[in-house]
Write a protein that holds these residues in place. Structure first.
Motif, PDB file in Angstrom:
ATOM      1  N   LEU A  56       0.831  -1.204   0.000  1.00  0.00           N
ATOM      2  CA  LEU A  56       0.000   0.000   0.000  1.00  0.00           C
ATOM      3  C   LEU A  56       0.866   1.254   0.000  1.00  0.00           C
ATOM      4  CD1 LEU A  56      -2.665  -1.020   2.675  1.00  0.00           C
ATOM      5  CD2 LEU A  56      -2.874  -1.127   0.189  1.00  0.00           C
ATOM      6  N   ALA A  72     -14.284   0.794  10.534  1.00  0.00           N
ATOM      7  CA  ALA A  72     -13.586  -0.248   9.777  1.00  0.00           C
ATOM      8  C   ALA A  72     -13.539  -1.557  10.545  1.00  0.00           C
ATOM      9  CB  ALA A  72     -12.175   0.232   9.438  1.00  0.00           C
ATOM     10  N   ARG A 124     -16.871  -3.322  10.206  1.00  0.00           N
ATOM     11  CA  ARG A 124     -17.028  -3.956   8.900  1.00  0.00           C
ATOM     12  C   ARG A 124     -16.113  -5.172   8.759  1.00  0.00           C
ATOM     13  NH1 ARG A 124     -15.123  -0.308   5.379  1.00  0.00           N
ATOM     14  NH2 ARG A 124     -14.867   1.434   6.832  1.00  0.00           N
ATOM     15  N   ALA A 147     -14.117  -9.190  -0.129  1.00  0.00           N
ATOM     16  CA  ALA A 147     -13.689  -7.950  -0.762  1.00  0.00           C
ATOM     17  C   ALA A 147     -13.901  -6.769   0.170  1.00  0.00           C
ATOM     18  CB  ALA A 147     -14.438  -7.750  -2.078  1.00  0.00           C
ATOM     19  N   ALA A 148     -15.058  -6.734   0.819  1.00  0.00           N
ATOM     20  CA  ALA A 148     -15.339  -5.646   1.756  1.00  0.00           C
ATOM     21  C   ALA A 148     -14.401  -5.711   2.948  1.00  0.00           C
ATOM     22  CB  ALA A 148     -16.793  -5.732   2.226  1.00  0.00           C
ATOM     23  N   ALA A 173     -11.340  -6.878   2.938  1.00  0.00           N
ATOM     24  CA  ALA A 173     -10.014  -6.437   2.517  1.00  0.00           C
ATOM     25  C   ALA A 173      -9.900  -4.922   2.549  1.00  0.00           C
ATOM     26  CB  ALA A 173      -9.712  -6.968   1.115  1.00  0.00           C
ATOM     27  N   GLN A 174     -10.972  -4.235   2.094  1.00  0.00           N
ATOM     28  CA  GLN A 174     -10.962  -2.778   2.130  1.00  0.00           C
ATOM     29  C   GLN A 174     -10.971  -2.276   3.571  1.00  0.00           C
ATOM     30  OE1 GLN A 174     -10.534  -0.571  -0.325  1.00  0.00           O
ATOM     31  NE2 GLN A 174     -10.513   0.993   1.285  1.00  0.00           N
ATOM     32  N   ALA A 175     -11.801  -2.911   4.411  1.00  0.00           N
ATOM     33  CA  ALA A 175     -11.865  -2.511   5.817  1.00  0.00           C
ATOM     34  C   ALA A 175     -10.524  -2.754   6.503  1.00  0.00           C
ATOM     35  CB  ALA A 175     -12.980  -3.274   6.527  1.00  0.00           C
ATOM     36  N   TRP A 176      -9.870  -3.852   6.139  1.00  0.00           N
ATOM     37  CA  TRP A 176      -8.572  -4.183   6.729  1.00  0.00           C
ATOM     38  C   TRP A 176      -7.537  -3.097   6.426  1.00  0.00           C
ATOM     39  CZ3 TRP A 176      -3.662  -5.347   4.802  1.00  0.00           C
ATOM     40  CH2 TRP A 176      -2.777  -5.965   5.705  1.00  0.00           C
ATOM     41  N   LYS A 177      -7.554  -2.595   5.191  1.00  0.00           N
ATOM     42  CA  LYS A 177      -6.634  -1.513   4.823  1.00  0.00           C
ATOM     43  C   LYS A 177      -6.878  -0.283   5.695  1.00  0.00           C
ATOM     44  CE  LYS A 177      -6.454  -2.859  -0.075  1.00  0.00           C
ATOM     45  NZ  LYS A 177      -6.755  -2.419  -1.446  1.00  0.00           N
ATOM     46  N   GLU A 178      -8.152   0.028   5.916  1.00  0.00           N
ATOM     47  CA  GLU A 178      -8.491   1.192   6.729  1.00  0.00           C
ATOM     48  C   GLU A 178      -8.054   0.994   8.180  1.00  0.00           C
ATOM     49  OE1 GLU A 178     -12.532   2.503   6.280  1.00  0.00           O
ATOM     50  OE2 GLU A 178     -12.590   1.833   4.187  1.00  0.00           O
ATOM     51  N   ARG A 188      -4.342   1.495   8.477  1.00  0.00           N
ATOM     52  CA  ARG A 188      -3.945   2.889   8.348  1.00  0.00           C
ATOM     53  C   ARG A 188      -4.051   3.640   9.674  1.00  0.00           C
ATOM     54  NH1 ARG A 188      -7.169   2.958   2.987  1.00  0.00           N
ATOM     55  NH2 ARG A 188      -5.520   2.627   1.445  1.00  0.00           N
TER      56      ARG A 188
END
Length: 382
Positions: A16, A27, A30, A42-43, A45-50, A53
């Motif tokens: 990233l 996050a 979710r 998929a959702a 994975a996006q929440a994991w990135k958040e 961060r």
């Protein structure tokens, strides 16, 4: 998107761009909603990135989210903790050690989460075990309690090697107060025996040792497992039942002296095949409490507590181990009735002859709960 291992998720994170602080609470919510078998992957994975961060300051919140997480979401959360910690240390920045230590000390949190925080603390401060483990000998989480016991065992061995028998004896006895795992208890009792101290292993683990036994009821073609014979309806120590092939079945008293509470029905009742035996015990509890009934048997097994079935397994000759099966239950204050149904099938192979069981009463970490037994008298057989 296919399911990813923790390592793959960490690898994704490292690819990233420079992270920005996200809405961590949202996050996390979710992320914990991810389903099994990759549902919602998929959702997630996006929440994991958040979540990642959020940076090191969010580690306690992520760890706390593991308290009520299922296995799938806990996997994601653990990966997030590891990713944040790895990146933080790689950047030459410190982890929030004080907050992590506070989290470890808070026993209300999930054992796996506390263990994860402890491992990261150990990585950044090698003195962490010396500081934390002495207070964890009675920890409610097996993940940390075992390490605490191991540390005291090590102390005992060091003193033993220096011929400090009094110090070694004290250390091993201290270790025993927290030991719940068979391998550690075996090691401790072996060393204490060398030091002149005999340990009642069965009492330490909370094995039920005094039983009323009755057999044989019919289990031809394994049918008896599903039939409710009279002892399942009520137990009368004076009763005489019509058993398999018309044999009279009487209750008999038996107390096992085996270190791990094993009752060998072949030795007590005589070797039989295609039969059902019942084992009955009265348990006196000083208070109402949640417990685990942990059992071992190579035979089909049912467990009843106070007339309610709490466990069953219809399998034969897959081996027998301490704590092989676990049933959650509640002991009432005062008198409780424990009934086991132990079925033997008709296999003739040498490895299919075992007909035995062992049962203990403990808490969630495996420590024995307080109880007593009163020996029940049965009529002498003429």
């Amino acid at each position: 998107m296919r399911w990813m291992t923790c390592g793959q998720m960490i690898g994704l994170f490292l690819l990233l761009a420079a992270p920005l602080r996200g809405d961590t609470p949202s996050a996390l919510t979710r992320l914990k909603a991810v389903g099994r078998e990759g549902a919602g992957n998929a959702a997630a994975a996006q929440a994991w990135k958040e979540v990642v961060r959020g940076g090191p300051s969010t580690l306690p919140a992520i760890l706390a989210a593991m308290d009520d997480a299922d296995a799938t979401s806990a996997n994601w959360l653990r990966a997030a903790v590891d990713a944040i910690a790895e990146r933080t240390l790689a950047a030459g920045k410190p982890l929030p050690a004080e907050e992590l230590e506070q989290f470890v000390r808070q026993t209300r949190h999930a054992g796996a989460a506390r263990r994860l925080a402890y491992e990261w603390l150990c990585r950044v401060d090698p003195k962490t075990p010396d500081r934390l483990l002495p207070g964890m000998l009675q920890d409610p989480g097996p993940e940390l309690r075992r390490d605490a016991v191991a540390a005291v065992i090590k102390e005992g061995q060091t003193r033993f090697d220096k011929n400090d028998k009094d110090g070694a004896r004290a250390a091993y006895q201290k270790a025993l107060t927290g030991a719940c795992d068979k391998d550690q208890v075996d090691l401790i009792t072996k060393q204490l025996d060398k030091l002149g101290v005999k340990v009642d292993v069965a009492a330490h683990f909370g094995f039920v040792r005094q039983w009323l036994l009755v057999a044989p009821f019919d289990n031809t073609k394994d049918a008896g497992f599903h039939l409710a014979y009279p002892p399942e309806k009520s137990v009368d120590p004076n009763a005489v039942y019509k058993g398999k092939n018309g044999v009279e079945a009487h209750w008999m008293t038996y107390t096992t002296t085996a270190p791990y509470g094993v009752v060998d029905l072949n030795k007590v009742l005589g070797k039989q095949k295609g039969v059902v035996a019942y084992a009955y015990a009265v348990i006196e509890s000083p208070a109402e409490r949640s417990i685990q009934i942990r059992a071992g048997s190579a035979n089909a097994l049912k467990i009843f507590l106070n007339g309610k079935e709490v466990f069953h397994v219809d399998e034969y000759h897959h081996g027998m181990d301490v704590d092989q099966y676990t049933a959650k239950a509640t002991l009432k204050s005062g008198r409780n009735e424990l009934l086991l149904k132990v079925c033997q099938n008709e296999q003739k192979e040498e490895w299919a002859q075992q007909w035995s069981f062992q049962v203990r009463l403990c808490d969630a970490v495996g420590a024995a709960v307080p109880f007593t037994q009163t020996r029940i008298q049965v009529p002498k057989q003429k």
